[in-house]
Design a protein around this motif. Structure first.
Motif, short mmCIF file in Angstrom:
data_model
loop_
_atom_site.label_atom_id
_atom_site.label_comp_id
_atom_site.label_asym_id
_atom_site.label_seq_id
_atom_site.Cartn_x
_atom_site.Cartn_y
_atom_site.Cartn_z
N ALA A 275 -92.85 59.89 13.01
CA ALA A 275 -94.09 59.99 13.78
C ALA A 275 -93.71 59.24 15.00
O ALA A 275 -94.55 59.53 16.17
N ILE A 276 -93.32 58.13 14.93
CA ILE A 276 -93.19 57.39 16.24
C ILE A 276 -92.29 58.00 17.25
O ILE A 276 -92.66 58.12 18.50
N ILE A 277 -91.19 58.59 16.57
CA ILE A 277 -90.29 59.58 17.60
C ILE A 277 -91.08 60.76 18.12
O ILE A 277 -91.17 60.98 19.41
N PHE A 278 -91.84 61.36 17.47
CA PHE A 278 -92.62 62.66 17.85
C PHE A 278 -93.58 62.20 18.82
O PHE A 278 -93.90 63.00 19.70
N SER A 279 -94.58 61.12 18.31
CA SER A 279 -95.56 60.79 19.34
C SER A 279 -95.02 60.32 20.85
O SER A 279 -95.56 60.62 21.73
N ALA A 280 -93.98 59.61 20.67
CA ALA A 280 -93.24 59.22 22.05
C ALA A 280 -92.75 60.30 22.82
O ALA A 280 -92.97 60.16 23.91
N THR A 281 -92.39 61.29 22.16
CA THR A 281 -92.08 62.58 22.64
C THR A 281 -93.09 63.10 23.60
O THR A 281 -93.05 63.60 24.92
N MET A 295 -83.77 55.42 24.42
CA MET A 295 -84.70 55.85 23.41
C MET A 295 -84.33 57.07 22.85
O MET A 295 -84.57 57.72 21.61
N MET A 296 -83.64 58.06 23.54
CA MET A 296 -83.49 59.35 22.90
C MET A 296 -82.35 59.17 22.11
O MET A 296 -82.11 59.84 21.05
N ILE A 297 -81.21 58.08 22.25
CA ILE A 297 -80.15 58.01 21.29
C ILE A 297 -80.63 57.57 20.04
O ILE A 297 -80.44 57.55 18.91
N ALA A 298 -81.56 56.38 20.30
CA ALA A 298 -82.23 55.74 19.09
C ALA A 298 -82.80 56.82 18.18
O ALA A 298 -83.13 56.74 17.03
N GLY A 299 -83.81 57.84 18.89
CA GLY A 299 -84.24 58.80 18.38
C GLY A 299 -83.51 59.55 17.36
O GLY A 299 -83.88 60.09 16.16
#
Length: 344
Positions: A275-281, A295-299
Motif C-alpha cells: 500500500a505504501i507503493i500504491f499510495s505514493a503513486t 523511488m520507482m526502482i525501489a517500488g
C-alpha cells in the motif's frame, strides 16, 4: 482441493482489499491534512473509528446469534473476557507514546529508517512465538522488501530538513524509543494472531474486534484529553474527509483481523507495505507528491520481493491449532450465556 482453492481466494481477496484500504486511507489523510490543512484532532478520528468498529462488530455478533439467544448477555460476557484484547490495546497505546518520544528526540529521517525494521521484527516474533520456520528464500525476500521500502522513503531520510535532530533532543533516548516501538509492533502482530488462532476460547473475528475496540476506546479518550482536542479544540475542525477517515480506519481494523485469520501476520505486513507503493503513486499523480527515479526502482524491488515471498515453493507450515485447556471454554461460555439469558 476445491475448499483449499476457496480459502486461497478468500485470503487473496482480503489482502487486496486491505492493501486498497491502506492506500485510500493514506492518500485521503494526505489530501485532508497536507493539502486542505484541516485541523481536526487525529485522536478524535481514531476514537470515532473504534466506536464505529465496536458498533458494527456488536451488530454482526447479534445477527449471528441462535434463536432464543439474547445479544446483551453475549456482549456482557465478551466484555468480561476481553483482558487479552485489552493487553493488545495497551501495546498500541504504548507504541503511540513511543513514537511521540522518538520524534521529539531524533529526526523524521532516522525514525523512518528504523521503522522499516517492523518487517523483520514481525518475522522474528513469528519464529519465536509461533515456532514457524521460514525458508531462506522468504528471509531474503523480507530483507529485500525492507531495503526496498527504505529506498522508497529516500525523500524523507535523504533530506536536510528531516535529517536534523530536534534541538535539545536526546538521540540515545529517541533511538531506544523507536527500537522498542518496532519490537512491540512485531510482538503485537504475532500476539494478535496467536490469540485469534490458538486461544482455547475460539471466538470469532467480530467478537475479537468488539473486545479490542472496548480496550482501545479508553486509551484514545486519554490521548484526546492529553492533546486537549488538538488545534481546533474538542469536536472542532471536523469535515466529511474526517468522517471518511474514521470509517476507513474502522474498516482497516476489521480487515487486519480478517487478514490474520485467513492468512498470517507476515502476509498482512506485505499488504500494508504494498500500500505504501500504491499510495505514493496516487499521491504523485493526484496531489503532486514526489516520485523520483530511485523511488520507482525501489517500488519495483518491493513488488518483486512480495512476489518472491508469496510464491516461494517451499512446503507451507501446518496451520496453527487451538491450544488445549484444562476445561472446555466453549461449554462454559454457552452455560454462562444461557444463565444470563434467563435473567434478562
Amino acid at each position: 482441493m476445491v475448499f483449499k482453492s476457496m480459502m486461497n481466494s478468500t485470503k487473496l481477496f482480503v489482502l487486496v482489499v486491505l492493501c486498497l484500504q491502506n492506500t485510500f486511507f493514506t492518500v485521503l489523510r494526505r489530501y485532508s491534512q497536507g493539502v486542505l490543512r484541516e485541523n481536526y484532532s487525529k485522536y478524535e478520528v481514531l476514537l470515532a473509528g473504534e466506536v464505529v468498529k465496536m458498533l458494527y462488530s456488536a451488530y454482526k455478533i447479534s445477527s449471528s446469534l441462535s434463536p432464543g439467544e439474547k445479544s446483551i448477555p453475549k456482549l456482557q460476557y465478551l466484555m468480561r473476557r476481553s483482558s487479552k484484547m485489552a493487553v493488545l490495546a495497551l501495546i498500541y497505546g504504548a507504541m503511540n507514546i513511543l513514537s511521540f518520544v522518538s520524534l521529539r528526540n531524533i529526526s523524521a529521517g532516522i525514525f523512518t529508517i528504523f521503522a522499516q525494521l517492523k518487517i523483520l521484527t514481525t518475522a522474528t516474533c513469528s519464529s519465536v512465538m509461533l515456532r514457524r520456520s521460514y525458508s531462506m528464500t522468504k528471509w531474503r525476500a523480507l530483507i529485500s522488501l525492507m531495503m526496498g521500502v527504505l529506498l522508497f522513503s529516500e525523500p524523507i531520510w535523504n533530506n536536510k530538513e528531516n535529517s536534523a535532530n530536534p534541538e535539545g533532543g536526546n538521540v540515545i533516548l529517541g533511538t531506544a524509543a523507536v527500537l522498542i516501538e518496532v519490537t512491540l509492533s512485531g510482538f503485537a502482530s504475532i500476539y494478535f494472531e496467536k490469540v485469534i488462532k490458538t486461544d482455547p476460547e475460539q471466538l470469532g473475528i467480530w467478537e475479537r474486534n468488539y473486545q479490542l475496540s472496548l480496550g482501545s476506546i479508553p486509551i484514545y479518550v486519554g490521548f484526546m484529553i492529553w492533546d486537549e482536542g488538538g488545534p481546533a479544540g474538542y469536536g472542532g475542525g471536523w469535515s466529511m474527509n474526517a468522517v471518511m477517515l474514521a470509517v476507513l480506519g474502522a474498516a482497516g481494523g476489521m480487515l487486519v483481523a480478517l487478514s490474520i485469520k485467513h492468512g498470517d501476520s507476515i502476509l498482512k505486513t506485505l499488504a500494508t507495505t504494498g500500500a505504501i507503493i500504491f499510495s505514493a503513486t496516487l499521491d504523485h499523480f493526484l496531489l503532486g507528491g514526489p516520485l523520483t527515479p530511485i523511488m520507482m526502482i525501489a517500488g519495483v524491488q518491493v513488488i518483486i520481493s512480495i512476489c518472491n515471498y508469496t510464491f516461494d515453493a517451499s512446503p507451507p507450515e501446518p496451520p496453527l491449532q487451538p491450544e488445549k485447556s484444562k476445561h472446555d471454554n466453549s461449554q462454559e461460555t454457552e452455560m454462562l450465556i444461557k444463565a444470563e439469558n434467563g435473567k434478562v
